[in-house]
Scaffold this motif. Structure first.
Motif, PDB file in Angstrom:
ATOM      1  N   GLN A 239      -3.615  19.357  23.718  1.00  0.00           N
ATOM      2  CA  GLN A 239      -3.682  19.736  25.135  1.00  0.00           C
ATOM      3  C   GLN A 239      -2.372  19.407  25.840  1.00  0.00           C
ATOM      4  O   GLN A 239      -2.291  18.480  26.638  1.00  0.00           O
ATOM      5  CB  GLN A 239      -4.884  19.075  25.774  1.00  0.00           C
ATOM      6  CG  GLN A 239      -6.136  19.660  25.139  1.00  0.00           C
ATOM      7  CD  GLN A 239      -7.400  19.293  25.832  1.00  0.00           C
ATOM      8  OE1 GLN A 239      -7.409  18.975  26.999  1.00  0.00           O
ATOM      9  NE2 GLN A 239      -8.479  19.332  25.086  1.00  0.00           N
ATOM     10  N   GLN A 240      -1.360  20.153  25.487  1.00  0.00           N
ATOM     11  CA  GLN A 240      -0.027  20.024  26.096  1.00  0.00           C
ATOM     12  C   GLN A 240       0.511  21.439  26.298  1.00  0.00           C
ATOM     13  O   GLN A 240       0.040  22.373  25.665  1.00  0.00           O
ATOM     14  CB  GLN A 240       0.913  19.239  25.173  1.00  0.00           C
ATOM     15  CG  GLN A 240       0.527  17.793  24.963  1.00  0.00           C
ATOM     16  CD  GLN A 240       0.596  16.947  26.236  1.00  0.00           C
ATOM     17  OE1 GLN A 240       1.162  17.366  27.251  1.00  0.00           O
ATOM     18  NE2 GLN A 240       0.018  15.765  26.193  1.00  0.00           N
ATOM     19  N   LEU A 244       6.090  22.686  24.964  1.00  0.00           N
ATOM     20  CA  LEU A 244       6.256  21.341  24.397  1.00  0.00           C
ATOM     21  C   LEU A 244       5.735  21.304  22.954  1.00  0.00           C
ATOM     22  O   LEU A 244       6.405  20.797  22.049  1.00  0.00           O
ATOM     23  CB  LEU A 244       5.526  20.315  25.275  1.00  0.00           C
ATOM     24  CG  LEU A 244       5.712  18.866  24.846  1.00  0.00           C
ATOM     25  CD1 LEU A 244       5.897  17.970  26.064  1.00  0.00           C
ATOM     26  CD2 LEU A 244       4.575  18.329  23.992  1.00  0.00           C
ATOM     27  N   ARG A 301      -1.072  16.386  17.183  1.00  0.00           N
ATOM     28  CA  ARG A 301      -1.551  16.086  18.548  1.00  0.00           C
ATOM     29  C   ARG A 301      -0.954  14.757  19.017  1.00  0.00           C
ATOM     30  O   ARG A 301      -0.424  14.657  20.133  1.00  0.00           O
ATOM     31  CB  ARG A 301      -3.080  16.025  18.572  1.00  0.00           C
ATOM     32  CG  ARG A 301      -3.619  15.708  19.950  1.00  0.00           C
ATOM     33  CD  ARG A 301      -5.123  15.779  20.024  1.00  0.00           C
ATOM     34  NE  ARG A 301      -5.755  15.126  18.900  1.00  0.00           N
ATOM     35  CZ  ARG A 301      -6.657  15.700  18.111  1.00  0.00           C
ATOM     36  NH1 ARG A 301      -7.056  16.924  18.335  1.00  0.00           N
ATOM     37  NH2 ARG A 301      -7.187  15.043  17.105  1.00  0.00           N
ATOM     38  N   CYS A 304       2.743  15.139  19.821  1.00  0.00           N
ATOM     39  CA  CYS A 304       2.969  15.874  21.080  1.00  0.00           C
ATOM     40  C   CYS A 304       2.603  15.004  22.280  1.00  0.00           C
ATOM     41  O   CYS A 304       3.344  14.968  23.277  1.00  0.00           O
ATOM     42  CB  CYS A 304       2.148  17.165  21.116  1.00  0.00           C
ATOM     43  SG  CYS A 304       2.730  18.403  19.958  1.00  0.00           S
ATOM     44  N   ASN A 305       1.468  14.294  22.202  1.00  0.00           N
ATOM     45  CA  ASN A 305       1.057  13.467  23.339  1.00  0.00           C
ATOM     46  C   ASN A 305       2.075  12.350  23.595  1.00  0.00           C
ATOM     47  O   ASN A 305       2.426  12.060  24.737  1.00  0.00           O
ATOM     48  CB  ASN A 305      -0.330  12.855  23.097  1.00  0.00           C
ATOM     49  CG  ASN A 305      -1.422  13.910  23.166  1.00  0.00           C
ATOM     50  OD1 ASN A 305      -1.198  15.023  23.642  1.00  0.00           O
ATOM     51  ND2 ASN A 305      -2.611  13.583  22.683  1.00  0.00           N
ATOM     52  N   ARG A 308       5.256  13.763  25.006  1.00  0.00           N
ATOM     53  CA  ARG A 308       5.031  14.100  26.414  1.00  0.00           C
ATOM     54  C   ARG A 308       5.233  12.860  27.301  1.00  0.00           C
ATOM     55  O   ARG A 308       5.891  12.915  28.340  1.00  0.00           O
ATOM     56  CB  ARG A 308       3.612  14.659  26.578  1.00  0.00           C
ATOM     57  CG  ARG A 308       3.146  14.809  28.015  1.00  0.00           C
ATOM     58  CD  ARG A 308       3.969  15.891  28.710  1.00  0.00           C
ATOM     59  NE  ARG A 308       3.708  15.946  30.126  1.00  0.00           N
ATOM     60  CZ  ARG A 308       2.807  16.744  30.686  1.00  0.00           C
ATOM     61  NH1 ARG A 308       2.086  17.540  29.951  1.00  0.00           N
ATOM     62  NH2 ARG A 308       2.653  16.733  31.979  1.00  0.00           N
TER      63      ARG A 308
END
Ligand code: SAM
Length: 345
Positions: A239-240, A244, A301, A304-305, A308
């Motif tokens: 969820q990004q 990204l 995930r 990416c998190n 972020r």
């Protein structure tokens, strides 16, 4: 005879065969446009069946060409069929099909890469993202040179819920070169695991339906083809923002035979590269000695998190571009050392 009160199933009236249409309108396939036609209607029916039930559906067919798949879609009882075809030579043959299915077919002479689908269908078809997919389908047998950039563009549209996905989780049934289909569906550890696997599977359920041997096409391409079906997920697995995720995934797969940390390194400017990479790998709980193909969706995930969070803390980080840094270095160095740098990209 149809039962009283029930509409009779739609069937196209007798028409010249697709082969005859090709001869009639002198539709010689243009090799430079990678045009390969399907003339066997049992095969085009099989492709169309992969889209699911199309009774009363609204369908966009991309690249209808001489209209084999188009006939199968019409015979499936659709409500409306939008055809987007770039090559003007096919328009008269498609008009013939349109006349045989009055009120059902709209023909757009245009390029699917720039065509705006957000207004192509009636508003009442819109569904909430969390609901069942709308009764809208995209179907197409496109040239390989178009299908890969197109699926990347549509995955971005899925992520942003715009374009064809303004209507909800619109399903797609598309053909790809067999190897590209394998990349789209590859699992962790698979030989074909790549950027396309992560980008497609984090946003959609991706199913490889069946393989069409090259000899089924006229003219025969040098490769086999696979039909792939996509249904956008209610919740993306990462969820990004699309950009990204793409940056992280692309960086990781930049060095697919090396440890995954080698690709992660290029997310950071040289001066802080090693420290930040270690920090990212630790916080994301990813073993830096795994190879890119061994990383699971939850590894991506976490990466990416965590990336972020690092971008939120350092507003200049996301704009950092490894290739640009290399180019700048290149300009400063002698041609000999430039060659060495090229090898590391
Ligand atoms: N659907 C037909 C079939 O299966 O026999 C034709 C398939 S042929 C591989 C690809 C078709 O896509 C051609 O008709 C070609 O003109 C069309 N096409 C190629 N690029 C396109 C684009 N950017 N937008 C729309 N149509 C395109």
């Amino acid at each position: 005879m149809a039962a009283a009160g029930k509409a009779a199933a739609f069937h196209l009236p007798p028409l010249p065969t697709v082969g005859e249409i090709i001869k009639l309108f002198r539709l010689r396939a243009q090799k430079e446009l990678s045009q390969n036609f399907l003339l066997d209607l049992r095969l085009t029916d099989k492709i169309v069946r992969q889209a699911g039930k199309l009774k009363n559906a609204y369908v966009c067919e991309v690249g209808p060409g001489p209209g084999g798949i188009t006939r199968s879609i019409l015979n499936a009882g659709v409500q409306q069929l939008l055809l987007v075809e770039k090559d003007t030579r096919f328009i008269p043959g498609l008009q013939m099909l349109s006349e045989a299915a009055p009120g059902k077919v709209r023909i757009v002479h245009g390029d699917i890469l720039t065509y705006k689908m957000e207004k192509a269908f009636p508003n009442h078809l819109k569904k909430n993202w969390e609901d069942e997919p709308p009764n809208i389908h995209i179907i197409g047998n496109l040239p390989f040179s178009v299908s890969t950039p197109l699926i990347i563009k549509w995955l971005e549209n899925v992520s942003k819920r715009d374009g064809p996905f303004t209507y909800g989780r619109t399903q797609m049934t598309l053909t790809f070169q067999k190897e590209v289909a394998e990349r789209l569906t590859a699992n962790t550890g698979g030989k074909q695991r790549s950027r396309l696997s992560i980008m497609s599977q984090h946003l959609c359920t991706v199913e490889s339906c069946f393989v069409i041997p090259g000899q089924a096409f006229v003219p025969k391409p040098d490769v086999d083809v696979a039909v792939v079906h996509f249904t956008p997920l209610v919740q993306p697995k990462i969820q990004q923002p699309f950009e990204l995720v793409e940056k992280v995934v692309q960086s990781v797969f930049q060095f697919r035979r090396k440890y995954c940390c080698r690709g992660v390194e290029i997310l950071f400017p040289e001066r802080e590269r090693l420290k930040k990479t270690e920090q990212l790998m630790m916080a994301a709980d990813v073993d830096p000695t795994l190879r890119p193909v061994q990383l699971t969706m939850s590894h991506f995930r976490n990466l990416c998190n965590t990336y972020r969070k690092m971008c939120d803390e350092d507003p200049n980080l996301f704009a950092y571009n490894y290739r640009e840094e290399l180019r700048q270095k290149k300009r400063k160095r002698s041609p000999e050392s430039t060659d060495q740098l090229e090898e590391t990209v």
